[in-house]
Scaffold this motif. Sequence first.
Motif, PDB file in Angstrom:
ATOM      1  N   SER A  20     -30.576 -40.548   1.874  1.00 42.81           N
ATOM      2  CA  SER A  20     -31.730 -40.399   2.768  1.00 42.81           C
ATOM      3  C   SER A  20     -31.369 -41.026   4.100  1.00 42.81           C
ATOM      4  CB  SER A  20     -32.949 -41.126   2.198  1.00 42.81           C
ATOM      5  OG  SER A  20     -33.439 -40.483   1.061  1.00 42.81           O
ATOM      6  N   ASP A  21     -31.789 -40.384   5.182  1.00 45.96           N
ATOM      7  CA  ASP A  21     -31.648 -40.967   6.501  1.00 45.96           C
ATOM      8  C   ASP A  21     -32.766 -40.424   7.383  1.00 45.96           C
ATOM      9  OD1 ASP A  21     -30.816 -38.431   7.326  1.00 45.96           O
ATOM     10  OD2 ASP A  21     -28.712 -38.983   7.489  1.00 45.96           O
ATOM     11  N   SER A  43     -34.649 -36.654   3.714  1.00 51.29           N
ATOM     12  CA  SER A  43     -34.598 -37.486   2.513  1.00 51.29           C
ATOM     13  C   SER A  43     -33.559 -36.931   1.544  1.00 51.29           C
ATOM     14  CB  SER A  43     -35.966 -37.509   1.824  1.00 51.29           C
ATOM     15  OG  SER A  43     -36.262 -36.227   1.292  1.00 51.29           O
ATOM     16  N   GLU A  70     -34.100 -36.320  -1.535  1.00 51.88           N
ATOM     17  CA  GLU A  70     -34.783 -35.312  -2.342  1.00 51.88           C
ATOM     18  C   GLU A  70     -34.792 -33.954  -1.641  1.00 51.88           C
ATOM     19  OE1 GLU A  70     -36.188 -38.319  -1.524  1.00 51.88           O
ATOM     20  OE2 GLU A  70     -35.857 -39.298  -3.453  1.00 51.88           O
ATOM     21  N   TYR A  71     -35.062 -33.977  -0.340  1.00 51.22           N
ATOM     22  CA  TYR A  71     -35.059 -32.727   0.429  1.00 51.22           C
ATOM     23  C   TYR A  71     -33.665 -32.104   0.422  1.00 51.22           C
ATOM     24  CZ  TYR A  71     -35.331 -29.464   4.320  1.00 51.22           C
ATOM     25  OH  TYR A  71     -35.263 -28.332   5.089  1.00 51.22           O
TER      26      TYR A  71
END
Length: 102
Positions: free
Chosen positions: A68-69, A73, A75-76
């Motif tokens: 994630s950054d 994310s 998840e995305y």
Amino acid sequence: MDLAIVGVAAWLKMDGAVCVDARIVLGAVAITPVRAPSAEKVLIGKELTDEVIAEAGIAAMSDCKPISDVRASAEYRHDMVRVFTKRAVKKALEGYGEEDHI
């Protein structure tokens, strides 16, 4: 400066309607680009139906460990690997003309 959130490249070798070899590479979901061997195995030896291609997209998700950054994310990115793998395989399949068959 442009920075990718997710990238997927697919290469197919077909014998008629059957995939005899495949390479799928995932970008921006690991420190370096990574192959998706689980997805490749799903495709090889099969006729590339929508169901098989969808299964390869799901398998590709297991071949990456995105972070994630501020751009996206984990998840995305993970879910987009599934979506983009399906798109890349379909695009590679569309580009396969009769002269390309073994």
